[in-house]
Scaffold this motif. Sequence first.
Motif, PDB file in Angstrom:
ATOM      1  N   ALA A  53       0.811  -1.301   0.071  1.00  0.00           N
ATOM      2  CA  ALA A  53      -0.002  -0.032  -0.054  1.00  0.00           C
ATOM      3  C   ALA A  53       1.035   1.306   0.052  1.00  0.00           C
ATOM      4  O   ALA A  53       0.439   2.338  -0.450  1.00  0.00           O
ATOM      5  N   ILE A  54       2.091   1.048   0.452  1.00  0.00           N
ATOM      6  CA  ILE A  54       2.964   2.303   0.535  1.00  0.00           C
ATOM      7  C   ILE A  54       3.334   2.668  -0.845  1.00  0.00           C
ATOM      8  O   ILE A  54       3.410   3.855  -1.469  1.00  0.00           O
ATOM      9  N   VAL A  55       3.520   1.663  -1.737  1.00  0.00           N
ATOM     10  CA  VAL A  55       3.893   1.735  -3.055  1.00  0.00           C
ATOM     11  C   VAL A  55       2.707   2.315  -3.845  1.00  0.00           C
ATOM     12  O   VAL A  55       2.727   3.457  -4.555  1.00  0.00           O
ATOM     13  N   VAL A  95      -3.389  15.767   5.439  1.00  0.00           N
ATOM     14  CA  VAL A  95      -4.860  15.332   5.728  1.00  0.00           C
ATOM     15  C   VAL A  95      -5.434  14.279   4.656  1.00  0.00           C
ATOM     16  O   VAL A  95      -6.430  13.545   5.016  1.00  0.00           O
ATOM     17  N   GLY A  96      -5.109  14.025   3.602  1.00  0.00           N
ATOM     18  CA  GLY A  96      -5.227  13.011   2.638  1.00  0.00           C
ATOM     19  C   GLY A  96      -5.279  11.837   3.244  1.00  0.00           C
ATOM     20  O   GLY A  96      -6.195  10.781   3.089  1.00  0.00           O
ATOM     21  N   MET A  97      -4.018  11.604   3.574  1.00  0.00           N
ATOM     22  CA  MET A  97      -3.716  10.195   4.365  1.00  0.00           C
ATOM     23  C   MET A  97      -4.484  10.114   5.556  1.00  0.00           C
ATOM     24  O   MET A  97      -4.863   8.780   5.841  1.00  0.00           O
ATOM     25  N   VAL A  98      -4.795  10.772   6.372  1.00  0.00           N
ATOM     26  CA  VAL A  98      -5.505  10.664   7.693  1.00  0.00           C
ATOM     27  C   VAL A  98      -6.898  10.250   7.288  1.00  0.00           C
ATOM     28  O   VAL A  98      -7.604   9.146   7.777  1.00  0.00           O
ATOM     29  N   LEU A  99      -7.528  11.135   6.237  1.00  0.00           N
ATOM     30  CA  LEU A  99      -8.830  10.660   5.636  1.00  0.00           C
ATOM     31  C   LEU A  99      -8.830   9.425   5.160  1.00  0.00           C
ATOM     32  O   LEU A  99      -9.575   8.312   5.297  1.00  0.00           O
ATOM     33  N   GLY A 100      -7.664   8.877   4.079  1.00  0.00           N
ATOM     34  CA  GLY A 100      -7.704   7.608   3.533  1.00  0.00           C
ATOM     35  C   GLY A 100      -7.512   6.630   4.544  1.00  0.00           C
ATOM     36  O   GLY A 100      -7.896   5.353   4.424  1.00  0.00           O
ATOM     37  N   ALA A 101      -6.792   6.863   5.840  1.00  0.00           N
ATOM     38  CA  ALA A 101      -6.484   6.068   7.041  1.00  0.00           C
ATOM     39  C   ALA A 101      -7.931   5.472   7.199  1.00  0.00           C
ATOM     40  O   ALA A 101      -7.907   4.213   7.718  1.00  0.00           O
ATOM     41  N   PHE A 120      -5.173  -4.280  14.298  1.00  0.00           N
ATOM     42  CA  PHE A 120      -4.317  -4.801  13.265  1.00  0.00           C
ATOM     43  C   PHE A 120      -4.500  -3.591  12.123  1.00  0.00           C
ATOM     44  O   PHE A 120      -3.482  -2.902  11.408  1.00  0.00           O
ATOM     45  N   ASN A 121      -5.737  -3.134  11.691  1.00  0.00           N
ATOM     46  CA  ASN A 121      -5.865  -2.073  10.514  1.00  0.00           C
ATOM     47  C   ASN A 121      -5.401  -0.854  10.922  1.00  0.00           C
ATOM     48  O   ASN A 121      -4.753  -0.100  10.049  1.00  0.00           O
ATOM     49  N   VAL A 122      -5.516  -0.435  12.158  1.00  0.00           N
ATOM     50  CA  VAL A 122      -5.214   0.950  12.565  1.00  0.00           C
ATOM     51  C   VAL A 122      -3.560   0.969  12.471  1.00  0.00           C
ATOM     52  O   VAL A 122      -2.897   1.752  11.954  1.00  0.00           O
ATOM     53  N   LEU A 123      -2.966   0.001  12.856  1.00  0.00           N
ATOM     54  CA  LEU A 123      -1.140  -0.184  13.164  1.00  0.00           C
ATOM     55  C   LEU A 123      -1.014  -0.253  11.783  1.00  0.00           C
ATOM     56  O   LEU A 123       0.165   0.264  11.051  1.00  0.00           O
ATOM     57  N   LYS A 124      -1.766  -1.071  10.831  1.00  0.00           N
ATOM     58  CA  LYS A 124      -1.369  -0.903   9.193  1.00  0.00           C
ATOM     59  C   LYS A 124      -1.287   0.061   8.663  1.00  0.00           C
ATOM     60  O   LYS A 124      -0.528   0.569   7.821  1.00  0.00           O
ATOM     61  N   VAL A 125      -2.499   1.002   8.797  1.00  0.00           N
ATOM     62  CA  VAL A 125      -2.723   2.290   7.986  1.00  0.00           C
ATOM     63  C   VAL A 125      -1.769   3.192   8.543  1.00  0.00           C
ATOM     64  O   VAL A 125      -1.155   4.073   7.768  1.00  0.00           O
ATOM     65  N   ALA A 126      -1.472   3.270   9.897  1.00  0.00           N
ATOM     66  CA  ALA A 126      -0.427   4.151  10.555  1.00  0.00           C
ATOM     67  C   ALA A 126       1.119   3.835   9.842  1.00  0.00           C
ATOM     68  O   ALA A 126       1.518   4.852   9.641  1.00  0.00           O
ATOM     69  N   ILE A 127       1.272   2.753   9.531  1.00  0.00           N
ATOM     70  CA  ILE A 127       2.814   2.206   9.143  1.00  0.00           C
ATOM     71  C   ILE A 127       2.687   2.874   7.711  1.00  0.00           C
ATOM     72  O   ILE A 127       3.681   3.409   7.151  1.00  0.00           O
ATOM     73  N   ASN A 128       1.740   2.701   6.922  1.00  0.00           N
ATOM     74  CA  ASN A 128       1.469   2.999   5.532  1.00  0.00           C
ATOM     75  C   ASN A 128       1.711   4.525   5.454  1.00  0.00           C
ATOM     76  O   ASN A 128       2.328   4.987   4.588  1.00  0.00           O
ATOM     77  N   ALA A 129       0.808   5.292   6.264  1.00  0.00           N
ATOM     78  CA  ALA A 129       0.876   6.528   6.159  1.00  0.00           C
ATOM     79  C   ALA A 129       2.299   7.393   6.660  1.00  0.00           C
ATOM     80  O   ALA A 129       2.847   8.119   6.014  1.00  0.00           O
ATOM     81  N   ALA A 159      -6.661   9.686  -0.213  1.00  0.00           N
ATOM     82  CA  ALA A 159      -5.442  10.308  -0.088  1.00  0.00           C
ATOM     83  C   ALA A 159      -4.933  11.268  -1.192  1.00  0.00           C
ATOM     84  O   ALA A 159      -4.824  12.368  -1.366  1.00  0.00           O
ATOM     85  N   SER A 160      -4.988  10.750  -2.531  1.00  0.00           N
ATOM     86  CA  SER A 160      -4.621  11.277  -3.547  1.00  0.00           C
ATOM     87  C   SER A 160      -5.536  12.376  -4.232  1.00  0.00           C
ATOM     88  O   SER A 160      -5.183  13.231  -4.863  1.00  0.00           O
ATOM     89  N   LEU A 161      -7.003  12.254  -3.806  1.00  0.00           N
ATOM     90  CA  LEU A 161      -7.797  13.155  -4.134  1.00  0.00           C
ATOM     91  C   LEU A 161      -7.807  14.528  -3.360  1.00  0.00           C
ATOM     92  O   LEU A 161      -7.703  15.445  -4.071  1.00  0.00           O
ATOM     93  N   VAL A 162      -7.195  14.392  -2.305  1.00  0.00           N
ATOM     94  CA  VAL A 162      -7.068  15.638  -1.437  1.00  0.00           C
ATOM     95  C   VAL A 162      -5.772  16.272  -1.766  1.00  0.00           C
ATOM     96  O   VAL A 162      -5.756  17.286  -1.965  1.00  0.00           O
ATOM     97  N   TYR A 163      -4.884  15.165  -2.003  1.00  0.00           N
ATOM     98  CA  TYR A 163      -3.565  15.980  -2.302  1.00  0.00           C
ATOM     99  C   TYR A 163      -3.526  16.562  -3.706  1.00  0.00           C
ATOM    100  O   TYR A 163      -2.806  17.558  -3.912  1.00  0.00           O
TER     101      TYR A 163
END
Length: 194
Positions: A61-63, A126-132, A169-178, A111-115
Amino acid sequence: MAQSSSVARHDSHSTTEQGSGWSTKRIAVTALFCALAAICTLFVEFPILPAVPWLKYDPSAIVCLIAGLAFGPATGAVVSVISYLPHIATASGFWGMVMAIVATISMVLPASLVYKRDTTLRGAIVGMVLGAVASVCACILANIVVTPLYAHMATADVIALIVPALLPFNVLKVAINAVVTALIYKPVTKALGN
């Protein structure tokens, strides 16, 4: 001669940088992102919460996020879908592919729409927080619907896993990605000449 150059400028399928469609460079970079994300999702996965070792994290997801931030929501969506198609041939199969696409595209698109509207660090955050937030919600809902179909679990059993397993799990996953995306986005896009 003037007429043919005018046509080339308006050709949405032009392979040059001047075309209003996807340039050859953008197509090549998108293919590179797809390949890199596919490698990550197929070969680089590991548990991040000892209590739920069957839930595994991979950095694909980082990629996809970097692709979406660098080249826009359409590229992010393409990478978020194409890179997970090989899952059909793995043990996770079709449903694993569906879950991976839902998890990733629900983070990448917001994330990409906001950015795209605000190309500042603030816009990226802001985009990544909304995406997360969108991704965590989408993952929980998808687990409730999809997990009973392939894991032969009752829906009530899946719902019982939300607080102790799925949510952390999902909160940690999106936090790492962001966080990782925020740290490496600029150097990567500079290396790509974007």
